[in-house]
Motif scaffolding. Structure first.
Motif, mmCIF file in Angstrom:
data_model
loop_
_atom_site.group_PDB
_atom_site.id
_atom_site.type_symbol
_atom_site.label_atom_id
_atom_site.label_comp_id
_atom_site.label_asym_id
_atom_site.label_seq_id
_atom_site.Cartn_x
_atom_site.Cartn_y
_atom_site.Cartn_z
ATOM 1 N N GLU A 125 13.771 -8.843 -44.064
ATOM 2 C CA GLU A 125 13.505 -10.240 -44.620
ATOM 3 C C GLU A 125 14.458 -11.320 -43.619
ATOM 4 O O GLU A 125 13.998 -12.669 -43.897
ATOM 5 N N MET A 126 15.223 -10.904 -43.450
ATOM 6 C CA MET A 126 16.443 -11.809 -42.110
ATOM 7 C C MET A 126 15.069 -11.907 -41.147
ATOM 8 O O MET A 126 15.549 -13.557 -40.532
ATOM 9 N N ILE A 127 14.199 -11.441 -40.491
ATOM 10 C CA ILE A 127 13.544 -11.339 -39.429
ATOM 11 C C ILE A 127 12.615 -12.547 -39.813
ATOM 12 O O ILE A 127 12.253 -13.316 -39.240
ATOM 13 N N ARG A 128 12.701 -11.700 -40.961
ATOM 14 C CA ARG A 128 10.846 -12.748 -41.317
ATOM 15 C C ARG A 128 11.139 -14.871 -41.502
ATOM 16 O O ARG A 128 10.956 -15.854 -41.091
ATOM 17 N N THR A 129 12.622 -14.567 -42.412
ATOM 18 C CA THR A 129 12.504 -15.904 -42.940
ATOM 19 C C THR A 129 13.704 -16.892 -42.095
ATOM 20 O O THR A 129 13.394 -17.881 -41.693
ATOM 21 N N PHE A 130 14.694 -16.441 -41.317
ATOM 22 C CA PHE A 130 15.897 -16.694 -40.609
ATOM 23 C C PHE A 130 15.367 -16.844 -39.089
ATOM 24 O O PHE A 130 15.834 -17.604 -38.296
ATOM 25 N N VAL A 131 14.130 -16.244 -38.172
ATOM 26 C CA VAL A 131 14.243 -16.062 -37.025
ATOM 27 C C VAL A 131 12.320 -16.388 -36.725
ATOM 28 O O VAL A 131 12.054 -17.354 -36.206
ATOM 29 N N ALA A 132 11.844 -15.562 -37.440
ATOM 30 C CA ALA A 132 10.214 -16.137 -37.192
ATOM 31 C C ALA A 132 9.899 -17.308 -37.961
ATOM 32 O O ALA A 132 8.821 -18.079 -37.210
#
Length: 311
Positions: A87-94
């Motif tokens: 979720e962190m990769i998706r929401t805060f990076v991607a």
């Protein structure tokens, strides 16, 4: 066949970029030793951020750094990144398209023979392939891993580099080219079947197309070292020149290379495609080579898949 460490090769490229760009920082969720990052720590002690066993926090820290203009690289086990911190990769990076790089270790059965099913990962590429804007690189050996890491660091935006255990077979000469988002023909015996291979099982794919030649079936072998963005035109050309296709990967056949090639064939150049990989199951632990053989990724499995595709 000699064995070289993809982990050491990729870290060497990251260190070289850190020497040229003081914005490059390494974020470690207790992964310095696993990532072979001690040389980075020794040379840049103030640019390695250790967060402990907290992968979600590592991604959040990296995202925050990227918003200030820094160029963070997060490295740890592939599944801990793509599942625990998904979720962190998706929401805060991607989603915001931040310039954060991810290096995932122990990808596939070839990656986890020492630590078992909890530390060998077959879903990582499929998970990230569903995220818009995340580039995915799957080099074939240590020489290619160095060049893939270098290419990843040179382009802006989120990217994921899939590595193995650090004991991968050397397949290509050090001078072999690597081009981001381009497939490369490795062998070209004929147009009976196009074989698309990705990652550290390239030695098996090479052996298979040579075995096919000995049986009178002429194949062309393509190295797909960038799963996303896929070289659509290159794949279309390879499919157009062949009667059928086979994909080979150390990953679940759902979601990664096999799915990508099937989608491309469906959209651009319909061909029968047989997928060689982990067939939607969890393997046991064990020596890497024995696992690949036991779960349908042997040289003979690739040969039989080509015959089935032709039939």
């Amino acid at each position: 066949m000699s064995v070289l460490s993809t982990r050491e090769a990729a870290m060497r490229a990251v260190i070289e970029h850190a020497r040229r760009d003081d914005r490059v920082v390494l974020v470690s969720p207790d992964s310095v030793l696993a990532a072979r990052a001690l040389p980075f720590l020794k040379e840049f002690p103030d640019r390695l951020i250790e967060v402990g066993i907290a992968e979600q926090d590592a991604v959040d820290v990296a995202a925050g750094l990227a918003t200030t203009g820094m160029r963070p690289v997060v490295v740890t086990y592939a599944g801990f990144l793509t599942m625990r911190a998904c979720e962190m990769i998706r929401t805060f990076v991607a989603y915001p398209g931040l310039d954060v790089k991810f290096i995932g270790l122990n990808g596939g059965m070839l990656g986890g023979e020492r630590e078992g099913v909890t530390h060998q990962f077959y879903e990582d590429v499929g998970i990230l392939r569903a995220m818009p804007g995340v580039a995915i690189l799957t080099p074939a050996d240590a020489h290619q891993a160095y060049k893939a890491a270098d290419a990843m660091m040179r382009r802006p935006g989120p990217a994921y580099l899939r590595l193995g255990s650090g004991r991968e077979p050397e397949v290509f000469d050090e001078a072999a080219p690597f081009e981001f988002a381009r497939i490369r023909r490795v062998e070209a015996f004929g147009n009976d079947v196009a074989v698309f291979a990705s990652g550290f099982i390239m030695d098996r794919a090479i052996a298979a197309v040579r075995a096919l030649k000995a049986e009178g079936i002429l194949a062309a072998l393509w190295d797909v070292s960038t799963i996303k963005p896929l070289d659509a035109e290159g794949v279309r050309g390879a499919l157009k020149g062949a009667k059928c296709a086979v994909t080979v990967e150390d990953h679940n056949i759902i979601g990664a290379l096999g799915s990508a090639i099937c989608e491309a064939a469906c959209e651009m150049c319909p061909r029968r495609v047989e997928r060689v990989g982990l067939r939607d199951q969890y393997p046991r632990s064990g020596p890497a080579g024995a696992l690949l053989d036991a779960y349908g990724i042997s040289v003979r499995d690739i040969v039989e898949a080509a015959k089935k595709a032709m039939g």
